[in-house]
Scaffold this motif. Structure first.
Motif, PDB file in Angstrom:
ATOM      1  N   VAL A 244       0.864  -1.180   0.000  1.00 13.37           N
ATOM      2  CA  VAL A 244       0.000   0.000   0.000  1.00 13.37           C
ATOM      3  C   VAL A 244       0.904   1.235   0.000  1.00 13.37           C
ATOM      4  CG1 VAL A 244      -1.873   1.205   1.166  1.00 13.37           C
ATOM      5  CG2 VAL A 244      -1.720  -1.295   1.302  1.00 13.37           C
ATOM      6  N   THR A 245       0.829   2.022  -1.045  1.00 17.85           N
ATOM      7  CA  THR A 245       1.785   3.124  -1.200  1.00 17.85           C
ATOM      8  C   THR A 245       1.306   4.443  -0.604  1.00 17.85           C
ATOM      9  OG1 THR A 245       0.913   3.692  -3.388  1.00 17.85           O
ATOM     10  CG2 THR A 245       2.692   2.064  -3.301  1.00 17.85           C
ATOM     11  N   ALA A 246       0.011   4.597  -0.382  1.00 20.03           N
ATOM     12  CA  ALA A 246      -0.480   5.871   0.143  1.00 20.03           C
ATOM     13  C   ALA A 246      -1.708   5.635   1.008  1.00 20.03           C
ATOM     14  CB  ALA A 246      -0.824   6.827  -1.005  1.00 20.03           C
ATOM     15  N   GLU A 247      -1.741   6.312   2.156  1.00 17.09           N
ATOM     16  CA  GLU A 247      -2.883   6.318   3.066  1.00 17.09           C
ATOM     17  C   GLU A 247      -3.431   4.914   3.339  1.00 17.09           C
ATOM     18  OE1 GLU A 247      -5.816   9.071   1.759  1.00 17.09           O
ATOM     19  OE2 GLU A 247      -4.441  10.762   1.692  1.00 17.09           O
ATOM     20  N   PRO A 248      -2.630   4.063   3.924  1.00 17.61           N
ATOM     21  CA  PRO A 248      -3.124   2.723   4.243  1.00 17.61           C
ATOM     22  C   PRO A 248      -4.114   2.766   5.399  1.00 17.61           C
ATOM     23  CG  PRO A 248      -0.978   3.066   5.232  1.00 17.61           C
ATOM     24  CD  PRO A 248      -1.240   4.280   4.371  1.00 17.61           C
ATOM     25  N   ASP A 249      -4.957   1.773   5.477  1.00 14.42           N
ATOM     26  CA  ASP A 249      -5.761   1.597   6.687  1.00 14.42           C
ATOM     27  C   ASP A 249      -4.826   1.195   7.821  1.00 14.42           C
ATOM     28  OD1 ASP A 249      -8.477   2.165   5.956  1.00 14.42           O
ATOM     29  OD2 ASP A 249      -8.440   0.366   4.717  1.00 14.42           O
ATOM     30  N   ARG A 250      -5.279   1.433   9.051  1.00 11.00           N
ATOM     31  CA  ARG A 250      -4.420   1.195  10.204  1.00 11.00           C
ATOM     32  C   ARG A 250      -5.175   0.476  11.319  1.00 11.00           C
ATOM     33  NH1 ARG A 250       0.382   3.945  10.134  1.00 11.00           N
ATOM     34  NH2 ARG A 250       0.604   5.395   8.370  1.00 11.00           N
ATOM     35  N   MET A 251      -4.403  -0.155  12.193  1.00  8.24           N
ATOM     36  CA  MET A 251      -4.933  -0.612  13.471  1.00  8.24           C
ATOM     37  C   MET A 251      -4.864   0.571  14.419  1.00  8.24           C
ATOM     38  SD  MET A 251      -3.260  -4.437  13.853  1.00  8.24           S
ATOM     39  CE  MET A 251      -1.542  -3.881  13.739  1.00  8.24           C
ATOM     40  N   THR A 252      -5.986   0.968  14.977  1.00  7.17           N
ATOM     41  CA  THR A 252      -5.984   2.124  15.874  1.00  7.17           C
ATOM     42  C   THR A 252      -5.670   1.719  17.314  1.00  7.17           C
ATOM     43  OG1 THR A 252      -8.387   1.919  16.118  1.00  7.17           O
ATOM     44  CG2 THR A 252      -7.558   3.428  14.421  1.00  7.17           C
ATOM     45  N   ARG A 253      -6.147   0.532  17.704  1.00  6.91           N
ATOM     46  CA  ARG A 253      -5.845   0.011  19.040  1.00  6.91           C
ATOM     47  C   ARG A 253      -5.961  -1.503  19.013  1.00  6.91           C
ATOM     48  NH1 ARG A 253      -9.370   0.888  24.561  1.00  6.91           N
ATOM     49  NH2 ARG A 253     -10.769  -0.482  23.388  1.00  6.91           N
ATOM     50  N   VAL A 254      -5.000  -2.183  19.631  1.00  6.49           N
ATOM     51  CA  VAL A 254      -5.010  -3.646  19.707  1.00  6.49           C
ATOM     52  C   VAL A 254      -4.781  -4.037  21.156  1.00  6.49           C
ATOM     53  CG1 VAL A 254      -3.971  -5.789  18.897  1.00  6.49           C
ATOM     54  CG2 VAL A 254      -4.093  -3.814  17.357  1.00  6.49           C
ATOM     55  N   ARG A 255      -5.723  -4.793  21.725  1.00  4.93           N
ATOM     56  CA  ARG A 255      -5.626  -5.202  23.122  1.00  4.93           C
ATOM     57  C   ARG A 255      -6.169  -6.618  23.304  1.00  4.93           C
ATOM     58  NH1 ARG A 255      -3.139  -1.248  22.922  1.00  4.93           N
ATOM     59  NH2 ARG A 255      -3.123   0.590  24.299  1.00  4.93           N
ATOM     60  N   ILE A 256      -5.710  -7.279  24.334  1.00  5.16           N
ATOM     61  CA  ILE A 256      -6.320  -8.515  24.786  1.00  5.16           C
ATOM     62  C   ILE A 256      -7.571  -8.138  25.577  1.00  5.16           C
ATOM     63  CG2 ILE A 256      -6.024 -10.619  26.145  1.00  5.16           C
ATOM     64  CD1 ILE A 256      -4.269 -10.499  23.659  1.00  5.16           C
ATOM     65  N   ALA A 257      -8.689  -8.814  25.340  1.00  2.69           N
ATOM     66  CA  ALA A 257      -9.951  -8.421  25.967  1.00  2.69           C
ATOM     67  C   ALA A 257      -9.849  -8.391  27.484  1.00  2.69           C
ATOM     68  CB  ALA A 257     -11.069  -9.365  25.528  1.00  2.69           C
ATOM     69  N   SER A 258      -9.123  -9.338  28.067  1.00  4.42           N
ATOM     70  CA  SER A 258      -9.016  -9.389  29.527  1.00  4.42           C
ATOM     71  C   SER A 258      -8.285  -8.181  30.100  1.00  4.42           C
ATOM     72  CB  SER A 258      -8.308 -10.678  29.960  1.00  4.42           C
ATOM     73  OG  SER A 258      -7.022 -10.770  29.368  1.00  4.42           O
ATOM     74  N   ASP A 259      -7.541  -7.446  29.277  1.00  6.04           N
ATOM     75  CA  ASP A 259      -6.822  -6.266  29.740  1.00  6.04           C
ATOM     76  C   ASP A 259      -7.662  -4.994  29.649  1.00  6.04           C
ATOM     77  OD1 ASP A 259      -4.586  -7.812  30.227  1.00  6.04           O
ATOM     78  OD2 ASP A 259      -3.704  -7.421  28.253  1.00  6.04           O
ATOM     79  N   LEU A 260      -8.819  -5.066  29.006  1.00  5.51           N
ATOM     80  CA  LEU A 260      -9.675  -3.901  28.866  1.00  5.51           C
ATOM     81  C   LEU A 260     -10.550  -3.734  30.099  1.00  5.51           C
ATOM     82  CD1 LEU A 260     -10.864  -4.377  25.171  1.00  5.51           C
ATOM     83  CD2 LEU A 260      -9.255  -2.655  26.005  1.00  5.51           C
ATOM     84  N   PRO A 261     -10.933  -2.488  30.419  1.00  2.00           N
ATOM     85  CA  PRO A 261     -11.911  -2.292  31.502  1.00  2.00           C
ATOM     86  C   PRO A 261     -13.179  -3.090  31.197  1.00  2.00           C
ATOM     87  CG  PRO A 261     -10.963  -0.193  30.800  1.00  2.00           C
ATOM     88  CD  PRO A 261     -10.502  -1.213  29.812  1.00  2.00           C
ATOM     89  N   GLU A 262     -13.815  -3.593  32.237  1.00  2.00           N
ATOM     90  CA  GLU A 262     -14.973  -4.470  32.031  1.00  2.00           C
ATOM     91  C   GLU A 262     -16.041  -3.815  31.169  1.00  2.00           C
ATOM     92  OE1 GLU A 262     -17.965  -7.331  34.656  1.00  2.00           O
ATOM     93  OE2 GLU A 262     -16.360  -6.183  35.622  1.00  2.00           O
ATOM     94  N   ALA A 263     -16.231  -2.514  31.313  1.00  2.00           N
ATOM     95  CA  ALA A 263     -17.263  -1.818  30.540  1.00  2.00           C
ATOM     96  C   ALA A 263     -16.938  -1.777  29.050  1.00  2.00           C
ATOM     97  CB  ALA A 263     -17.447  -0.400  31.075  1.00  2.00           C
ATOM     98  N   GLU A 264     -15.647  -1.909  28.695  1.00  2.00           N
ATOM     99  CA  GLU A 264     -15.229  -1.851  27.291  1.00  2.00           C
ATOM    100  C   GLU A 264     -14.952  -3.241  26.707  1.00  2.00           C
ATOM    101  OE1 GLU A 264     -11.904   0.732  26.679  1.00  2.00           O
ATOM    102  OE2 GLU A 264     -12.546   2.128  28.228  1.00  2.00           O
ATOM    103  N   ARG A 265     -15.071  -4.262  27.513  1.00  2.00           N
ATOM    104  CA  ARG A 265     -14.637  -5.601  27.117  1.00  2.00           C
ATOM    105  C   ARG A 265     -15.716  -6.326  26.324  1.00  2.00           C
ATOM    106  NH1 ARG A 265     -13.151  -8.887  32.183  1.00  2.00           N
ATOM    107  NH2 ARG A 265     -11.732  -7.086  32.361  1.00  2.00           N
ATOM    108  N   PRO A 266     -15.453  -6.652  25.064  1.00  2.00           N
ATOM    109  CA  PRO A 266     -16.452  -7.411  24.312  1.00  2.00           C
ATOM    110  C   PRO A 266     -16.474  -8.863  24.780  1.00  2.00           C
ATOM    111  CG  PRO A 266     -14.475  -7.152  23.000  1.00  2.00           C
ATOM    112  CD  PRO A 266     -14.253  -6.362  24.268  1.00  2.00           C
ATOM    113  N   THR A 267     -17.628  -9.478  24.635  1.00  2.00           N
ATOM    114  CA  THR A 267     -17.750 -10.912  24.869  1.00  2.00           C
ATOM    115  C   THR A 267     -18.207 -11.560  23.569  1.00  2.00           C
ATOM    116  OG1 THR A 267     -20.032 -10.679  25.651  1.00  2.00           O
ATOM    117  CG2 THR A 267     -18.281 -10.639  27.306  1.00  2.00           C
ATOM    118  N   VAL A 268     -17.661 -12.724  23.294  1.00  2.55           N
ATOM    119  CA  VAL A 268     -17.988 -13.407  22.038  1.00  2.55           C
ATOM    120  C   VAL A 268     -18.402 -14.831  22.339  1.00  2.55           C
ATOM    121  CG1 VAL A 268     -17.160 -14.091  19.758  1.00  2.55           C
ATOM    122  CG2 VAL A 268     -16.280 -12.014  20.821  1.00  2.55           C
TER     123      VAL A 268
END
Length: 305
Positions: A244-268
């Protein structure tokens, strides 16, 4: 140089310096699969499975990848690749992947990221990893077969499609275990590397489509359980070999779910391969695909909360 080393003339290098043109996928691939397909009015989706047919992904094994195209949830597979899973956890907890570009994306193949330089040449400050192309499966490993080609079994270990030697072979080994390996179906997560076998570090890729030529060549460490549509929507490379030579998409934030605050933690919740609902899904898929049936045709339903 980090990526898919050129294994054969038909395999694309995943990582650093671009592979040669002859190593790329076919010049005229099928149309992109990023547009939603609307079923005809006569098609009625099956009802959701009853509660007992679901399993909840453990928070410590759920990787939450927020991107400029949306959220992708990956279930880590420590039974298949413990060293690589631990590296993904380590780098995610350090915020290493935040803001990193999807620097190499090839439609009908994969989307690659994890290079802080965005060139395919970068990596983390940690030492390279020993390859985990295969794993050892015991009789009590949670594996559910769906097909039995000659001398092998294919099925699911959690959400990960795998192939393994048959159970009967366990009696012939000293540890009473057999080899297994992840299959590069859509959504499977693999680790990029150089041509050296033990050179994976921080770059990884998510499969947009199946590509079996990578199997037992690149370590499989997880599978997308939600957001495959997001993976397929990531901006495709416009340069040589998918860069990708210009303006690629990006990862904005990458976390393990268990490290996120409970209110932000997805469940699957994912359909349990040990359930009757899964057996019914396999039966329906076999009937639809006929002789063309592949384990990669089985898409595990999931619910995200």
């Amino acid at each position: 140089m980090r990526g898919l080393a050129a294994i054969t003339a038909t395999v694309v290098m995943l990582g650093g310096a671009p592979a040669q043109a002859q190593d790329a996928p076919p010049a005229n691939p099928a149309p992109a699969a990023t547009e939603a397909v609307t079923p005809p009015p006569s098609v009625v989706p099956p009802p959701p499975p009853p509660p007992g047919d679901w399993r909840t992904v453990a928070a410590e094994n759920l990787l939450v990848i927020d991107t400029t195209k949306g959220r992708v949830l990956v279930e880590l597979a420590p039974l298949a690749a413990p060293l690589h899973v631990e590296r993904i956890r380590l780098l995610s907890r350090a915020g290493f992947y935040d803001g990193v570009a999807w620097h190499r994306v090839i439609d009908w193949f994969m989307a690659q990221t994890g290079d802080p330089l965005g060139t395919g040449e970068g990596q983390s400050w940690h030492p390279d990893l020993v390859a985990e192309f295969t794993f050892r499966r015991a009789a009590d490993t949670p594996f559910v077969p769906v097909a039995q080609p000659q001398g092998a079994l294919v099925g699911f270990m959690g959400s990960l499609p795998v192939q393994t030697q048959p159970d009967a072979a366990m009696a012939l080994t000293d540890d009473r275990m057999v080899h297994g390996w992840g299959l590069y179906c859509p959504g499977v997560a693999g680790m990029a590397r150089d041509e050296a076998v033990n050179s994976a570090n921080s770059q990884f890729f998510l499969m947009r489509q199946a590509y079996p030529a990578l199997e037992k060549r690149y370590t499989v460490w997880g599978a997308v359980v939600s957001g495959l549509d997001v993976v397929r929507a990531i901006k495709v490379g416009d340069g040589a070999n998918g860069m990708v030579t210009a303006e690629p998409d990006r990862m904005t934030r990458v976390r393990i779910a268990s490290d996120l605050p409970e209110a932000e933690r997805p469940t699957v919740q994912v359909m349990d391969p040990a359930s009757q609902a899964f057996r019914d899904l396999v039966t329906r898929t076999r009937a639809e695909k006929g002789a063309d049936f592949s384990v990669c045709d089985i898409v595990l339903p999931s619910n995200v909360g």
